[in-house]
Write a protein that holds these residues in place. Structure first.
Motif, short mmCIF file in Angstrom:
data_model
loop_
_atom_site.label_atom_id
_atom_site.label_comp_id
_atom_site.label_asym_id
_atom_site.label_seq_id
_atom_site.Cartn_x
_atom_site.Cartn_y
_atom_site.Cartn_z
N ALA A 226 0.85 -1.20 0.00
CA ALA A 226 0.00 0.00 0.00
C ALA A 226 0.88 1.25 0.00
O ALA A 226 0.61 2.22 -0.72
N GLU A 227 1.95 1.20 0.82
CA GLU A 227 2.84 2.37 0.87
C GLU A 227 3.54 2.58 -0.48
O GLU A 227 3.73 3.71 -0.91
N LYS A 228 3.86 1.48 -1.17
CA LYS A 228 4.48 1.61 -2.50
C LYS A 228 3.51 2.27 -3.49
O LYS A 228 3.91 2.91 -4.45
N LEU A 229 2.21 2.07 -3.25
CA LEU A 229 1.21 2.72 -4.13
C LEU A 229 1.01 4.19 -3.73
O LEU A 229 0.15 4.87 -4.29
N GLY A 230 1.77 4.63 -2.75
CA GLY A 230 1.66 6.04 -2.31
C GLY A 230 0.55 6.24 -1.30
O GLY A 230 0.13 7.36 -1.05
N LEU A 231 0.05 5.14 -0.72
CA LEU A 231 -1.06 5.26 0.24
C LEU A 231 -0.51 5.27 1.67
O LEU A 231 0.55 4.73 1.94
N GLU A 232 -1.31 5.88 2.55
CA GLU A 232 -0.87 5.99 3.95
C GLU A 232 -1.77 5.12 4.83
O GLU A 232 -2.99 5.04 4.60
N LEU A 233 -1.17 4.49 5.82
CA LEU A 233 -1.97 3.64 6.71
C LEU A 233 -2.53 4.48 7.86
O LEU A 233 -1.90 5.46 8.28
N LEU A 234 -3.69 4.08 8.37
CA LEU A 234 -4.32 4.85 9.45
C LEU A 234 -3.48 4.80 10.72
O LEU A 234 -3.30 5.80 11.40
N VAL A 235 -2.98 3.60 11.05
CA VAL A 235 -2.22 3.46 12.30
C VAL A 235 -0.74 3.67 11.99
O VAL A 235 -0.14 2.91 11.23
#
Ligand code: PMP
Length: 431
Positions: free
Chosen positions: A338-347
């Protein structure tokens, strides 16, 4: 001919007999029927939707639950029924009980399944452990604390809360401050907060509660089996989970376990348990936990018990350590992807992330539903949205039990990537 005519007359007369008055036999030997109304209520036709086979799509359920069931679980739930007090069935119940004790890592005598989904287990914990006007301290960092507090209020308890935003967890200091201030008889925490995707650290909490003469109740519906859990060593007094998450069985029978402390609190109540159905003294007897012959309390959900037996058997065969490792590895794959897709995790804090359910922030300007619809349409993969304060702001991806495989994680990542591209390429889909 006369006979036929008579039949034609008698049938309608019989069918309206409820709305008729019988007059005593007269001199001719005939019974007079005086009809008040000759009209039958109009019968609704049977639903046409039931006249054709069930329309059934195959879907990969990668939301916060239910997760897919393996064939052995589905096959078990299709087995013929046994009587719910027959020895062959009570043997299966004993096996389920042993499986729950293994999943929870407890020797608690009062270990049962309540007949109901996770909410049933929550209600059982609440209604047995609290009496009217007793104080409960609810650690609320998402939907499940809110919901449990609601149940407590309905049961006449006094609710005190420590509140954290979704995505954050409680420290021992937070809980100790609450214990000192409110002196509750019970503390509630959510092990795996499926709405905020947090993993609540539990070590030390039980001992802390006991120092203040309080019991610890843990909701592990979205965590048990997927992360380390040691109910006896961590001095957890009451705990419950659900069937449809890591256990990969259909929702319907939910494991619950009470420590000796919790059991004694129930046995020494001054007021009756408000629910007959969830009364743990009855359930403990029905589940063979009190040493006396099992009595009829209610008809157990036989097929659900078969199914959870197989879900627990699957976990036992895999082994808890392996299961925890599998969930961790798959979750890390999802987090990195997910981070590689440029997305950020909530926690933010990795240690506080729940491997079983991950909250991924929806980028600015994107409608979460468009991406989730894309995943369903293109890959038949379920990716859920957020709840409460996080509604519209996160996606929730579940990696649980039978579904915890690298292939499934890759599929989710592919669906997210393509879904985002399709939304971004389509200005109408952007917020
Ligand atoms: N607690 C938690 C943490 C959950 O995730 C859920 C289900 N999403 C429940 C309780 C309630 O379970 P159910 O929907 O099976 O009633």
């Amino acid at each position: 001919m006369r006979g036929l005519c008579a039949l034609r007359v008698i049938a309608p007369v019989k069918s309206v007999v409820r709305s008729c008055v019988l007059i005593p036999v007269n001199k001719t030997g005939r019974v007079h029927i005086q009809c008040l109304s000759t009209k039958m209520p109009t019968l609704s036709p049977p639903p046409q939707s039931l006249m054709k086979p069930m329309d059934f799509p195959q879907k990969l359920l990668m939301g916060p639950g239910p997760s897919n069931c393996p064939p052995r679980v589905l096959n078990a739930s299709a087995l013929p029924l046994l009587g719910h007090l027959h020895p062959e069935f009570t043997q299966i119940m004993d096996e389920v009980k042993a499986g729950i004790q293994y999943a929870f890592q407890t020797k608690n005598q009062w270990t049962v399944c309540v007949s109901g989904t996770g909410h049933g287990a929550m209600e059982a914990a609440c209604t047995n452990l609290l009496e009217p006007s007793e104080t409960v301290l609810v650690c609320e960092n998402g939907l499940w604390g809110q919901r449990f507090a609601d149940m407590c209020t309905r049961n006449g308890a006094v609710v005190q809360k420590i509140i954290k935003p979704m995505g954050q967890v409680f420290t021992l200091q937070d809980v100790e401050a609450g214990l000192q201030q409110h002196k509750p008889v019970l503390v509630f925490v959510t092990h795996g907060e499926s709405s905020g995707s947090t993993l609540q650290p539990l070590e030390g909490l039980g001992q802390l509660c006991h120092k203040y003469n309080s019991l610890l109740l843990v909701d592990s519906v979205a965590a048990c089996g997927g992360v380390p859990l040691f109910v006896d060593d961590w001095e957890i007094d009451a705990i419950y989970t659900g069937a449809q998450k890591v256990l990969s069985a259909p929702p319907g029978a939910s494991p619950v376990s009470f420590s000796e402390r919790a059991k004694n609190k129930v046995l020494n109540r001054k007021t009756p348990i408000r629910s007959y159905y969830f009364d743990m003294t009855h359930l403990a007897n029905y589940w063979g936990c009190d040493g006396s012959a099992r009595r009829y309390h209610h008809t157990g959900p036989i097929s659900s018990v078969y199914a959870i037996r197989e879900g627990l058997a699957r976990l036992a065969e895999e082994g808890l350590e392996k299961s925890w490792e599998t969930h961790r590895k798959c979750a890390e794959m999802l987090w990195e992807g997910a981070e590689k897709l440029g997305l950020e995790l909530l926690v933010q804090e990795k240690a506080n992330r729940l491997p079983c359910v991950t909250g991924i922030k929806v980028p600015e300007g994107v409608n979460w539903k468009d991406v989730s619809d894309y995943a369903m349409k293109t890959y038949k993969v379920e990716i859920s949205g957020g709840l409460g304060a996080q509604a519209g702001k996160i996606w929730r991806v579940g990696i649980m039990g039978y579904n915890a495989t690298p292939e499934n994680v890759q599929k989710v990542l592919r669906a997210l990537d393509e879904g985002l591209k399709s939304v971004r390429g389509n200005p109408r889909s952007q917020l």
